[in-house]
Write a protein that holds these residues in place. Structure first.
Motif, short mmCIF file in Angstrom:
data_model
loop_
_atom_site.label_atom_id
_atom_site.label_comp_id
_atom_site.label_asym_id
_atom_site.label_seq_id
_atom_site.Cartn_x
_atom_site.Cartn_y
_atom_site.Cartn_z
N ASN A 279 -0.70 12.28 -4.30
CA ASN A 279 -1.11 11.33 -3.26
C ASN A 279 -0.22 10.10 -3.18
O ASN A 279 -0.59 9.10 -2.58
N GLY A 280 0.96 10.16 -3.79
CA GLY A 280 1.93 9.09 -3.64
C GLY A 280 1.73 7.87 -4.52
O GLY A 280 2.35 6.84 -4.30
N LEU A 281 0.85 7.97 -5.52
CA LEU A 281 0.60 6.87 -6.44
C LEU A 281 1.28 7.22 -7.76
O LEU A 281 1.04 8.28 -8.32
N LEU A 282 2.16 6.34 -8.24
CA LEU A 282 2.94 6.65 -9.44
C LEU A 282 2.23 6.21 -10.72
O LEU A 282 2.04 5.02 -10.95
N PRO A 283 1.81 7.16 -11.57
CA PRO A 283 1.24 6.82 -12.87
C PRO A 283 2.35 6.77 -13.93
O PRO A 283 3.05 7.74 -14.15
N GLY B 32 -2.36 14.14 -12.07
CA GLY B 32 -1.92 15.07 -11.04
C GLY B 32 -2.35 14.64 -9.65
O GLY B 32 -1.57 14.73 -8.69
N ASN B 33 -3.58 14.15 -9.52
CA ASN B 33 -4.05 13.65 -8.23
C ASN B 33 -3.22 12.46 -7.75
O ASN B 33 -2.91 12.34 -6.57
N CYS B 34 -2.85 11.59 -8.69
CA CYS B 34 -2.00 10.44 -8.33
C CYS B 34 -0.68 10.94 -7.75
O CYS B 34 -0.25 10.51 -6.67
N LEU B 35 -0.02 11.83 -8.46
CA LEU B 35 1.29 12.32 -8.04
C LEU B 35 1.23 13.02 -6.69
O LEU B 35 2.15 12.90 -5.88
N GLU C 247 -10.72 13.16 -6.41
CA GLU C 247 -9.51 12.63 -5.79
C GLU C 247 -9.78 11.29 -5.11
O GLU C 247 -8.89 10.48 -4.91
N HIS C 248 -11.04 11.05 -4.78
CA HIS C 248 -11.44 9.81 -4.11
C HIS C 248 -11.04 8.58 -4.93
O HIS C 248 -10.76 7.52 -4.37
N ALA C 249 -11.02 8.70 -6.26
CA ALA C 249 -10.63 7.58 -7.11
C ALA C 249 -9.19 7.18 -6.82
O ALA C 249 -8.88 6.00 -6.69
N VAL C 250 -8.32 8.16 -6.67
CA VAL C 250 -6.92 7.89 -6.37
C VAL C 250 -6.80 7.31 -4.96
O VAL C 250 -6.06 6.35 -4.73
N TRP C 251 -7.53 7.88 -4.01
CA TRP C 251 -7.48 7.35 -2.64
C TRP C 251 -7.91 5.89 -2.62
O TRP C 251 -7.29 5.07 -1.95
N GLY C 252 -8.96 5.56 -3.36
CA GLY C 252 -9.44 4.18 -3.39
C GLY C 252 -8.41 3.22 -3.97
O GLY C 252 -8.20 2.13 -3.45
N ILE C 253 -7.76 3.62 -5.05
CA ILE C 253 -6.73 2.78 -5.66
C ILE C 253 -5.59 2.55 -4.69
O ILE C 253 -5.14 1.42 -4.48
N ALA C 254 -5.12 3.62 -4.07
CA ALA C 254 -4.01 3.50 -3.11
C ALA C 254 -4.42 2.68 -1.90
O ALA C 254 -3.66 1.82 -1.43
N GLN C 255 -5.63 2.90 -1.38
CA GLN C 255 -6.07 2.19 -0.18
C GLN C 255 -6.37 0.72 -0.46
O GLN C 255 -6.42 -0.09 0.46
#
Length: 195
Positions: free
Chosen positions: A108-112, A103-106, A78-86
């Motif tokens: 965590n508020g990141l729209l794929p 699924g991790n994106c969705l 999930e850290h990959a998604v956190w890094g992209i969002a941050q």
């Protein structure tokens, strides 16, 4: 979680296929116990390559990442998604995403946004030709607009609603806080308790 409705911003043309989560967020940065501070490590190893677009000043401040097929494959970190969002990205556009990553994106508020390969290629070409070009990712209308493109995308209704309302798993649970508290009060004293 911040709601996602309509986002307009400049895009980063990554365009590479099969970018796995270890490339997005190398394993050596997973030792943190907080969910914050990962943006600075985004693509840490790939950024050493000459011409890597994330370090190109023409794309500074981009908030939409355009990737190649199978983006986010590999481990389920999930850290990959956190890094992209941050790092400031709100949406990802690619021909396809790895399922767990999506699924991790969705969550965590990141729209794929998955679009046909030829549409993604047109967007990549347009952004490379004009780094100041803005694209609009519209979750209300489920479409991407800009660079002469108007492309519809699909998303499950539950995921769409959660993003539109800015709901993560905790906030959904907290919508039932009164019922949870009432249920706990009704539990027999001899059963384990949350208190």
């Amino acid at each position: 979680m911040e709601p996602f409705r309509v986002h307009t911003g400049r895009a980063l043309p990554l365009g590479l296929p099969d970018i796995d989560t270890d490339q997005i967020m190398p394993a050596r940065y997973l030792k943190r116990i907080e969910r914050t501070g990962f943006g600075e490590f985004l693509f840490a190893d790939r950024r050493k390559e000459p011409g890597f677009p994330l370090d190109d000043p023409r794309y500074a401040g981009a908030t939409i990442l355009i990737a190649g097929a199978n983006f986010g494959c590999g481990s389920s970190r999930e850290h990959a998604v956190w890094g992209i969002a941050q790092a400031g990205f709100r949406a990802l556009v690619a021909p396809s995403f790895a399922d767990i990553f999506r699924g991790n994106c969705l969550r965590n508020g990141l729209l794929p946004v998955a679009l046909p390969g030829e549409v993604v290629e047109r967007l990549l070409e347009a952004v490379r030709a004009d780094p100041a070009l803005e694209l609009t990712v519209d979750l209300e209308a489920c479409e991407v607009r800009g660079a002469g493109v108007r492309a519809a995308f699909g998303i499950e209704e539950d995921a769409r609603r959660r993003l539109l309302e800015g709901l993560d798993d905790v906030s959904i649970t907290l919508r039932h806080e009164a019922e949870i508290a009432a249920s706990e009060r009704r539990r027999p004293a001899w059963l384990p308790s949350l208190a």
